[in-house]
Design a protein around this motif. Structure first.
Motif, mmCIF file in Angstrom:
data_model
loop_
_atom_site.group_PDB
_atom_site.id
_atom_site.type_symbol
_atom_site.label_atom_id
_atom_site.label_comp_id
_atom_site.label_asym_id
_atom_site.label_seq_id
_atom_site.Cartn_x
_atom_site.Cartn_y
_atom_site.Cartn_z
ATOM 1 N N VAL A 112 0.847 -1.183 0.000
ATOM 2 C CA VAL A 112 0.000 0.000 0.000
ATOM 3 C C VAL A 112 0.887 1.238 0.000
ATOM 4 O O VAL A 112 1.831 1.340 0.794
ATOM 5 C CB VAL A 112 -0.928 0.009 1.235
ATOM 6 N N SER A 113 0.595 2.176 -0.884
ATOM 7 C CA SER A 113 1.379 3.409 -0.950
ATOM 8 C C SER A 113 1.106 4.288 0.260
ATOM 9 O O SER A 113 0.078 4.148 0.932
ATOM 10 C CB SER A 113 1.051 4.172 -2.232
ATOM 11 N N GLY A 114 2.038 5.209 0.520
ATOM 12 C CA GLY A 114 1.888 6.099 1.669
ATOM 13 C C GLY A 114 0.590 6.870 1.633
ATOM 14 O O GLY A 114 -0.098 7.001 2.646
ATOM 15 N N GLU A 115 0.247 7.394 0.484
ATOM 16 C CA GLU A 115 -1.051 8.034 0.245
ATOM 17 C C GLU A 115 -1.632 7.357 -0.981
ATOM 18 O O GLU A 115 -1.321 7.724 -2.110
ATOM 19 C CB GLU A 115 -0.875 9.537 0.054
ATOM 20 N N HIS A 116 -2.462 6.379 -0.760
ATOM 21 C CA HIS A 116 -2.872 5.454 -1.811
ATOM 22 C C HIS A 116 -4.129 5.894 -2.558
ATOM 23 O O HIS A 116 -4.177 5.911 -3.786
ATOM 24 C CB HIS A 116 -3.098 4.067 -1.206
ATOM 25 N N ALA A 117 -5.179 6.250 -1.818
ATOM 26 C CA ALA A 117 -6.461 6.566 -2.451
ATOM 27 C C ALA A 117 -7.222 7.573 -1.600
ATOM 28 O O ALA A 117 -6.913 7.799 -0.417
ATOM 29 C CB ALA A 117 -7.292 5.302 -2.659
#
Length: 245
Positions: free
Chosen positions: A40-45
């Motif tokens: 999961v990206s740091g700020e994903h969605a």
């Protein structure tokens, strides 16, 4: 109220009410929904909820965001949609809209294209067009609504509209008769104007840049529109105004 039911390996972990206008999802602690997983990206969605509708936007994540198994960049959530982020699943449930055509409250989308210089003496390539957010919705021309105000209700009494000021579509108008009107160019910059009981509000939905009102760049919060405000969005200027009774 809409909510997300979060699960991992078919086991429900938690339920998250969408009680804020903007809910962020990502690995970093500052997110509203933190998923501590390297996939999961740091700020994903991001999920933007306006009235009874929620918009999902992938924030350029490394591994992408899926809805019902399909990769998406931007998606209007419908009841029972399953959002997949890494190995986690978030089922969207909206009892308010269950069994209803949720786009019924949407005005036709105004797709804005910035003016393009003439080439070879031809007409400008920029154009103004209407498309529905949901292809199943009707595309008939919108007309001013005739509303009956009951003592218990407090709707917006003044009908508003926007007029295009720049480009080949300068002079065209769109009356804001529905609860939700989307403006902009998908993939570049999109905003939503909501008609609420105490006024009209504009909210950023998609794009790296935020809308500009009277020369001032907005932030992530909803902004109430005033008569004759000039909106700059997707390279196009337009004026918001209240129509005469």
């Amino acid at each position: 109220m809409a909510k997300l039911i979060m699960s991992l390996d078919n086991a429900v972990i938690r339920e998250v009410p969408l009680d804020k206008e903007r809910v962020t999802i990502g690995r970093k602690p500052h997110n509203d929904i933190q998923i501590d997983n390297l996939a999961v990206s740091g700020e994903h969605a991001l999920i933007v909820t306006i009235l009874n509708d929620s918009f999902l936007e992938d924030l350029g994540s490394t591994n992408g965001t899926l809805v019902n198994g399909n990769p998406v960049k931007k998606h209007i959530l419908q009841t029972n949609d399953v959002v997949e982020i890494g190995k986690y699943k978030l089922k969207y449930v909206n009892e308010t809209n269950a069994g209803q055509a949720t786009v019924a409250d949407f005005e036709k989308t105004m797709v804005l294209r910035a003016p393009i210089p003439k080439a070879g003496g031809g007409a400008p390539a920029g154009s103004f067009g209407d498309t529905q957010i949901n292809p199943t919705a009707t595309t008939t021309q919108s007309r001013p609504q005739q509303t009956t105000v009951t003592p218990a209700a407090k709707p917006v009494e003044k009908l508003a509209a926007i007029q295009i000021l720049t480009g080949s579509s300068a002079g065209k108008e769109l009356e804001l008769t529905k609860n939700l009107t989307t403006l902009g160019k998908p993939g570049v910059q999109v905003a939503v104007i909501t008609r609420r009981p105490h006024g009209y509000f504009i909210t950023h939905v998609e794009g790296a840049s935020y809308p500009v009102i009277n020369g001032k760049t907005l932030d992530a919060q909803a902004h109430q529109l005033n008569d004759h405000d000039v909106i700059e969005l997707a390279g196009v200027k337009m004026e918001f105004f209240f129509k005469n009774s």
